[in-house]
Design a protein around this motif. Structure first.
Motif, mmCIF file in Angstrom:
data_model
loop_
_atom_site.group_PDB
_atom_site.id
_atom_site.type_symbol
_atom_site.label_atom_id
_atom_site.label_comp_id
_atom_site.label_asym_id
_atom_site.label_seq_id
_atom_site.Cartn_x
_atom_site.Cartn_y
_atom_site.Cartn_z
ATOM 1 N N THR A 156 0.824 -1.211 0.000
ATOM 2 C CA THR A 156 0.000 0.000 0.000
ATOM 3 C C THR A 156 0.860 1.263 0.000
ATOM 4 O O THR A 156 0.379 2.343 -0.308
ATOM 5 C CB THR A 156 -0.948 0.014 1.214
ATOM 6 N N HIS B 60 -4.472 -4.492 -2.490
ATOM 7 C CA HIS B 60 -5.630 -5.377 -2.612
ATOM 8 C C HIS B 60 -5.586 -6.198 -3.891
ATOM 9 O O HIS B 60 -6.245 -7.225 -3.990
ATOM 10 C CB HIS B 60 -6.928 -4.576 -2.537
ATOM 11 N N SER C 242 -16.866 -0.601 -13.784
ATOM 12 C CA SER C 242 -15.896 0.283 -13.120
ATOM 13 C C SER C 242 -16.538 1.509 -12.483
ATOM 14 O O SER C 242 -15.860 2.308 -11.850
ATOM 15 C CB SER C 242 -14.825 0.719 -14.116
ATOM 16 N N ASP C 243 -17.854 1.673 -12.653
ATOM 17 C CA ASP C 243 -18.530 2.836 -12.074
ATOM 18 C C ASP C 243 -18.848 2.663 -10.592
ATOM 19 O O ASP C 243 -19.241 3.616 -9.926
ATOM 20 C CB ASP C 243 -19.823 3.129 -12.836
ATOM 21 N N THR C 244 -18.688 1.458 -10.074
ATOM 22 C CA THR C 244 -18.927 1.225 -8.649
ATOM 23 C C THR C 244 -17.615 0.799 -7.999
ATOM 24 O O THR C 244 -16.711 0.295 -8.666
ATOM 25 C CB THR C 244 -19.971 0.114 -8.430
ATOM 26 N N ASP C 245 -17.516 0.985 -6.687
ATOM 27 C CA ASP C 245 -16.307 0.568 -5.966
ATOM 28 C C ASP C 245 -16.100 -0.933 -6.096
ATOM 29 O O ASP C 245 -14.986 -1.400 -6.311
ATOM 30 C CB ASP C 245 -16.393 0.953 -4.486
ATOM 31 N N GLU C 246 -17.179 -1.687 -5.964
ATOM 32 C CA GLU C 246 -17.096 -3.144 -6.059
ATOM 33 C C GLU C 246 -16.665 -3.580 -7.467
ATOM 34 O O GLU C 246 -15.842 -4.466 -7.634
ATOM 35 C CB GLU C 246 -18.445 -3.761 -5.701
ATOM 36 N N ALA D 34 -14.963 -1.736 -9.654
ATOM 37 C CA ALA D 34 -13.573 -1.333 -9.872
ATOM 38 C C ALA D 34 -12.618 -2.311 -9.199
ATOM 39 O O ALA D 34 -11.568 -2.652 -9.757
ATOM 40 C CB ALA D 34 -13.349 0.086 -9.345
ATOM 41 N N ALA D 35 -12.982 -2.793 -8.007
ATOM 42 C CA ALA D 35 -12.138 -3.772 -7.306
ATOM 43 C C ALA D 35 -12.109 -5.093 -8.074
ATOM 44 O O ALA D 35 -11.054 -5.727 -8.191
ATOM 45 C CB ALA D 35 -12.650 -3.988 -5.886
#
Length: 127
Positions: free
Chosen positions: A28, A47, A104-108, A110-111
């Motif tokens: 990180t 991550h 990719s528009d949501t955090d989930e 994108a992860a």
């Protein structure tokens, strides 16, 4: 040639163990390269990152690693991953499909895309 003991362990299993001349990981805080005799260190892994272990015979072990910690002690290096896959275990087509499907528009999303792209990089495939 100087060597160190390295353990690559995920929650569910030990992926690799042996002697190494170099370890590369993404934390990180940034990229880290570890040679034998490195000062003691504890770092949080990204991550979604790639770990590469260079062995004394000139080969490399590469893994997609998702979360966890890297510990360097005088006894050696331990990579404790939440989830990890060796490069030869990665299904490239499945990873490509997952990368293309991720929103990719949501955090989930994108992860999920980052995990799929990491798997592709570890497998030596274009992202």
């Amino acid at each position: 040639m100087s060597q160190m003991n390295v353990e690559l362990v995920a929650v569910e299993r030990r992926l690799w163990s042996g002697d190494a001349t170099f370890v590369f990981a993404r934390t990180t805080e940034g990229e880290i390269g570890i040679l034998p005799g490195h000062e003691p260190t504890l770092a949080e892994l990204e991550h979604a990152g790639v770990v590469r272990i260079d062995t004394p015979d000139g080969t490399s072990v590469t893994a997609a690693v998702h979360g966890g910690f890297l510990s360097v002690t005088p006894e050696g290096v331990t990579v404790l991953a939440e989830v990890a896959e060796l490069s030869e275990e990665i299904d490239v087509e499945r990873a490509r499909t997952a990368a293309g499907r991720a929103d990719s528009d949501t955090d989930e999303g994108a992860a999920a895309r980052a995990r799929a792209e990491t798997r592709l990089r570890a497998a030596g495939s274009a992202v």
